[in-house]
Design a protein around this motif. Sequence first.
Motif, PDB file in Angstrom:
ATOM      1  N   LYS A  42       0.837  -1.198   0.000  1.00 29.89           N
ATOM      2  CA  LYS A  42       0.000   0.000   0.000  1.00 29.89           C
ATOM      3  C   LYS A  42       0.879   1.259   0.000  1.00 29.89           C
ATOM      4  O   LYS A  42       1.295   1.763   1.043  1.00 29.89           O
ATOM      5  CB  LYS A  42      -0.915  -0.029   1.231  1.00 29.89           C
ATOM      6  CG  LYS A  42      -1.598   1.274   1.602  1.00 29.89           C
ATOM      7  CD  LYS A  42      -2.572   1.754   0.543  1.00 29.89           C
ATOM      8  CE  LYS A  42      -3.265   3.024   1.007  1.00 29.89           C
ATOM      9  NZ  LYS A  42      -2.384   4.238   0.934  1.00 29.89           N
ATOM     10  N   ARG A 134      -1.309 -10.031   5.041  1.00 28.26           N
ATOM     11  CA  ARG A 134      -0.623  -8.932   5.704  1.00 28.26           C
ATOM     12  C   ARG A 134      -0.539  -7.760   4.733  1.00 28.26           C
ATOM     13  O   ARG A 134      -0.692  -7.927   3.528  1.00 28.26           O
ATOM     14  CB  ARG A 134       0.754  -9.323   6.220  1.00 28.26           C
ATOM     15  CG  ARG A 134       1.839  -9.380   5.192  1.00 28.26           C
ATOM     16  CD  ARG A 134       3.204  -9.413   5.862  1.00 28.26           C
ATOM     17  NE  ARG A 134       3.496 -10.688   6.493  1.00 28.26           N
ATOM     18  CZ  ARG A 134       4.499 -10.883   7.341  1.00 28.26           C
ATOM     19  NH1 ARG A 134       5.271  -9.875   7.690  1.00 28.26           N
ATOM     20  NH2 ARG A 134       4.745 -12.070   7.860  1.00 28.26           N
ATOM     21  N   ILE A 135      -0.289  -6.588   5.294  1.00 29.64           N
ATOM     22  CA  ILE A 135      -0.137  -5.365   4.497  1.00 29.64           C
ATOM     23  C   ILE A 135       1.270  -4.825   4.714  1.00 29.64           C
ATOM     24  O   ILE A 135       1.774  -4.827   5.841  1.00 29.64           O
ATOM     25  CB  ILE A 135      -1.181  -4.306   4.913  1.00 29.64           C
ATOM     26  CG1 ILE A 135      -2.602  -4.809   4.621  1.00 29.64           C
ATOM     27  CG2 ILE A 135      -0.939  -2.983   4.184  1.00 29.64           C
ATOM     28  CD1 ILE A 135      -3.688  -3.912   5.162  1.00 29.64           C
ATOM     29  N   ASN A 137       2.696  -1.366   4.376  1.00 28.16           N
ATOM     30  CA  ASN A 137       2.296   0.030   4.238  1.00 28.16           C
ATOM     31  C   ASN A 137       3.528   0.871   3.933  1.00 28.16           C
ATOM     32  O   ASN A 137       4.505   0.841   4.685  1.00 28.16           O
ATOM     33  CB  ASN A 137       1.638   0.468   5.561  1.00 28.16           C
ATOM     34  CG  ASN A 137       1.150   1.895   5.540  1.00 28.16           C
ATOM     35  OD1 ASN A 137       0.774   2.426   4.502  1.00 28.16           O
ATOM     36  ND2 ASN A 137       1.130   2.516   6.705  1.00 28.16           N
ATOM     37  N   LEU A 156      -2.985   4.756   5.826  1.00 32.04           N
ATOM     38  CA  LEU A 156      -3.953   3.666   5.751  1.00 32.04           C
ATOM     39  C   LEU A 156      -5.381   4.158   5.549  1.00 32.04           C
ATOM     40  O   LEU A 156      -6.289   3.365   5.291  1.00 32.04           O
ATOM     41  CB  LEU A 156      -3.845   2.793   7.007  1.00 32.04           C
ATOM     42  CG  LEU A 156      -2.521   2.019   7.089  1.00 32.04           C
ATOM     43  CD1 LEU A 156      -2.407   1.298   8.424  1.00 32.04           C
ATOM     44  CD2 LEU A 156      -2.383   1.033   5.939  1.00 32.04           C
ATOM     45  N   CYS A 159      -7.099   2.944   2.469  1.00 30.97           N
ATOM     46  CA  CYS A 159      -7.807   1.659   2.356  1.00 30.97           C
ATOM     47  C   CYS A 159      -9.317   1.850   2.356  1.00 30.97           C
ATOM     48  O   CYS A 159     -10.069   0.885   2.201  1.00 30.97           O
ATOM     49  CB  CYS A 159      -7.404   0.724   3.493  1.00 30.97           C
ATOM     50  SG  CYS A 159      -5.691   0.139   3.372  1.00 30.97           S
ATOM     51  N   THR A 193       0.247  -5.515   9.809  1.00 32.42           N
ATOM     52  CA  THR A 193       0.836  -4.537   8.897  1.00 32.42           C
ATOM     53  C   THR A 193       2.248  -4.185   9.323  1.00 32.42           C
ATOM     54  O   THR A 193       2.518  -3.938  10.503  1.00 32.42           O
ATOM     55  CB  THR A 193      -0.016  -3.243   8.859  1.00 32.42           C
ATOM     56  OG1 THR A 193      -1.346  -3.569   8.462  1.00 32.42           O
ATOM     57  CG2 THR A 193       0.553  -2.249   7.856  1.00 32.42           C
ATOM     58  N   HIS A 195       5.208  -1.308   8.394  1.00 36.65           N
ATOM     59  CA  HIS A 195       5.205   0.056   7.882  1.00 36.65           C
ATOM     60  C   HIS A 195       6.633   0.447   7.509  1.00 36.65           C
ATOM     61  O   HIS A 195       7.526   0.435   8.364  1.00 36.65           O
ATOM     62  CB  HIS A 195       4.654   1.019   8.927  1.00 36.65           C
ATOM     63  CG  HIS A 195       3.377   0.553   9.547  1.00 36.65           C
ATOM     64  ND1 HIS A 195       2.135   0.935   9.089  1.00 36.65           N
ATOM     65  CD2 HIS A 195       3.152  -0.288  10.603  1.00 36.65           C
ATOM     66  CE1 HIS A 195       1.195   0.366   9.823  1.00 36.65           C
ATOM     67  NE2 HIS A 195       1.795  -0.377  10.747  1.00 36.65           N
TER      68      HIS A 195
END
Length: 307
Positions: A42, A134-135, A137, A156, A159, A193, A195
Amino acid sequence: MPETVAVARLEGYDSPPLDRAVALLLETCGSRPAPGERVLVKPNLVNSSNSVHCTTHPQVVRAACAWLLDHGARVTVGDSPAFGPASKVAIASGLAQAIAPLGLKTVSLKRAVPLALTCGGTIGLSRDALEADRILNLPKLKVHCQMTLSGAVKNLFGCVVGFRKALAHNRLGHSHELFRSMIMDIYLALPRTTHLMDGVLAMHRDGPIKGEPFPLGVLACSDNGVALDTMAGAMLGLSPARVPLWAEAIARSLPGTDPAALHYPLERPDGIDLDGFVLSEERELSFAPLHLLQGRIRSLLKHFAKN
């Protein structure tokens, strides 16, 4: 327990130093995916305007995606920009061209699911994000005319599906307390997540879109988005009273809000030259209703023309 923030110093986005730094940061934070794990990457793709400076640098996204693919992840690169489809912003910023050799493209996050908000009401959060294993970011470190600082937690908000972000601005924009609470609800609702913040060239003067690059020379990573934003805020000499999302995290007693309690296993974000760094002039949170309606009409016309 202290929250871990891994920091690397970089002067630019050249490879291979960038690739090595991204790999080191992700490994240090224990972010290696299991084979076959579905990872949503993301980035921050806010707008096609000034996209070279207001979005996550394409080479940071490319390096992160390459590392994930090398470890067997199933990678999707997606966002829901405030203005226009993610694919358009990705082309304007150079992201589409950077990840194409990896067999990847950028998609718009869709399939809205209502998320109940702490302060009442709901917001349409993308099922594409909620169903990821999972993300990853990838925020851009930027000043923000409404939230002072845009980092991991704020990114985020992307999203949320499509025009619902503008509606949230319009509905909750009269109150920093309501708006910051909504964003924190989104942060807490998402899957696991990691980051990775792009602060190599941060944005200052007029964020989150129209600002100018500022050479901070920092790439930083954490499994705790609040801790990463706390690091960024403290590095820039800000206080929780100045940063609404930092204050919200403290109000909720979330871990990672105390700069003195952060653990830096690699480098420390000390001694950064901030001479000439300028915060953005403050503006209202809410969008004008006419501007909101015009934007929605343009989106619908483009949709019908395509179909």
